[in-house]
Write a protein that holds these residues in place. Sequence first.
Motif, short mmCIF file in Angstrom:
data_model
loop_
_atom_site.label_atom_id
_atom_site.label_comp_id
_atom_site.label_asym_id
_atom_site.label_seq_id
_atom_site.Cartn_x
_atom_site.Cartn_y
_atom_site.Cartn_z
N THR A 1 13.98 -53.45 -2.55
CA THR A 1 14.15 -52.56 -1.41
C THR A 1 15.42 -52.88 -0.64
N ILE A 2 16.14 -51.82 -0.25
CA ILE A 2 17.32 -51.96 0.59
C ILE A 2 16.99 -51.36 1.95
N ASP A 3 17.27 -52.12 3.01
CA ASP A 3 16.94 -51.68 4.36
C ASP A 3 18.21 -51.73 5.22
N GLY A 4 18.81 -50.55 5.45
CA GLY A 4 20.02 -50.48 6.26
C GLY A 4 20.11 -49.14 6.96
N ALA A 5 21.12 -48.99 7.83
CA ALA A 5 21.27 -47.76 8.59
C ALA A 5 21.57 -46.57 7.68
N GLU A 6 22.32 -46.80 6.59
CA GLU A 6 22.71 -45.71 5.70
C GLU A 6 21.59 -45.32 4.73
N GLY B 1 14.97 -47.74 1.36
CA GLY B 1 14.11 -47.38 0.25
C GLY B 1 14.36 -48.25 -0.95
N ASP B 2 13.77 -47.84 -2.06
CA ASP B 2 13.89 -48.62 -3.29
C ASP B 2 15.26 -48.41 -3.93
N LEU B 3 15.73 -49.44 -4.62
CA LEU B 3 17.02 -49.39 -5.30
C LEU B 3 17.12 -48.16 -6.21
N SER B 4 16.03 -47.81 -6.87
CA SER B 4 16.03 -46.68 -7.81
C SER B 4 16.22 -45.33 -7.11
N GLU B 5 16.09 -45.32 -5.78
CA GLU B 5 16.20 -44.07 -5.02
C GLU B 5 17.50 -43.96 -4.24
N LEU B 6 18.41 -44.91 -4.43
CA LEU B 6 19.69 -44.83 -3.73
C LEU B 6 20.41 -43.55 -4.11
N GLY B 7 20.95 -42.85 -3.10
CA GLY B 7 21.59 -41.55 -3.33
C GLY B 7 23.03 -41.67 -3.76
N ALA B 8 23.62 -40.52 -4.10
CA ALA B 8 24.99 -40.47 -4.62
C ALA B 8 26.01 -40.98 -3.61
N ILE C 1 20.47 -54.95 5.69
CA ILE C 1 21.88 -54.78 6.07
C ILE C 1 21.97 -54.52 7.57
N GLU C 2 22.76 -55.32 8.25
CA GLU C 2 23.06 -55.06 9.67
C GLU C 2 24.57 -54.89 9.79
N SER C 3 25.00 -53.79 10.40
CA SER C 3 26.43 -53.51 10.47
C SER C 3 26.77 -52.75 11.74
N ASN C 4 27.91 -53.11 12.36
CA ASN C 4 28.45 -52.28 13.45
C ASN C 4 29.81 -51.72 13.06
N VAL C 5 30.03 -51.60 11.73
CA VAL C 5 31.27 -51.01 11.21
C VAL C 5 30.98 -49.57 10.80
N PRO C 6 31.56 -48.58 11.49
CA PRO C 6 31.27 -47.19 11.14
C PRO C 6 31.88 -46.81 9.79
N THR D 1 31.25 -56.53 12.36
CA THR D 1 30.70 -57.33 11.27
C THR D 1 29.63 -56.60 10.45
N VAL D 2 29.47 -57.11 9.24
CA VAL D 2 28.37 -56.71 8.35
C VAL D 2 27.65 -57.99 7.93
N THR D 3 26.32 -57.99 8.05
CA THR D 3 25.52 -59.11 7.57
C THR D 3 24.47 -58.59 6.59
N ALA D 4 24.44 -59.19 5.41
CA ALA D 4 23.44 -58.84 4.39
C ALA D 4 22.52 -60.05 4.21
N THR D 5 21.21 -59.79 4.23
CA THR D 5 20.22 -60.87 4.06
C THR D 5 19.30 -60.50 2.90
N LEU D 6 19.26 -61.37 1.90
CA LEU D 6 18.43 -61.17 0.71
C LEU D 6 17.21 -62.08 0.82
N ARG D 7 16.01 -61.45 0.75
CA ARG D 7 14.76 -62.19 0.88
C ARG D 7 13.85 -61.86 -0.30
N PRO D 8 12.98 -62.80 -0.66
CA PRO D 8 11.98 -62.48 -1.69
C PRO D 8 10.97 -61.47 -1.15
N ALA D 9 10.37 -60.70 -2.04
CA ALA D 9 9.37 -59.71 -1.64
C ALA D 9 8.22 -59.73 -2.63
#
Length: 310
Positions: free
Chosen positions: A51-56, A59-66, A93-98, A38-46
């Motif tokens: 900010t995106i917080d996941g295994a991959e 950091g900030d949305l503006s810093e997401l890599g290619a 983001i919580e995921s156990n899908v490789p 499964t993959v679970t995405a949780t959107l919260r106010p800040a």
Amino acid sequence: MLSQMNGVGQSHAKAILIGEHAVVYGEPAIAIPLPNMTVTATLRPAFRGQTIDGAEFHGDLSELGANVEGIRQLLLRLINKFKMTNVPFLLSIESNVPQERGFGASAALATAITRAFFDYFKTTLSNTELNYFTNIEEVISHGSPSGLDATTVNSSNPIWFIKNETMEKFEMNLAGTLVLADTGIHGQTVHAVSIVKEFLTNDQERAWSTISHLGQIAEKIRIDISENNPEHLGMMFTAAHHELQSLGISHPKLDKLVNAANHAGALGAKLTGAGIGGAMFALARNNNDAIAIANALNKAGAQNTWIQPL
């Protein structure tokens, strides 16, 4: 108030049971949902930032890599739709899908994120709109996706797929358990596609015969799944693996895991996805057999295993 809301979206992985590569040349494919992955995405106010917080990535949305450009573009579209350009948030983001194992990780992630945004704003999400947003990510990650991943990660039934012709759900009526294993090697989709093309160019008759036989196996697998014939289904899986080997898109580690599963009592086993690494699965009669097969796969070098009742 909006600031007290959370939005949660979930999705699951998928596996191709049959049709790898042959589907490109007009033969049928079957994909099934894997609800235990499964993959679970949780959107919260800040208070600040987006900010995106996941295994991959963290950091900030503006810093997401290619490597996650598809997700960045999806988020920009969702932010625009919900007029959140200057609204701070945290997306967890919580995921156990490789990733890059043929399990539909990118489609599952895009689906979960889209659902989280719509849930945050308590907005109804139609299948059409879900497919639209998931496809934004898929087109960037995969070029011209068939839509099979996006459909299967949003389904509780198997999908019967023929390119440019059919994509339909059908009933599964099968007693058995699937054991999936990760080789630990990223699947090599581009290389595998090139290998099949080269085979078709240089040994046309044998290559087309193999692809045609994979199509015939797919027809039999659909019947076995619908009519609860696990023994024959297992034989068909192993036969399909041998055909994919002859196309040149297996890998020594995949072959080792397939053999280990069969020696441990699996009804059959095969690679799943593009090949040249990636993942495989085995069909077990029941959960006890599945545990024994998973243990054998771990001993044979699998990086990870999952058990999925059918």
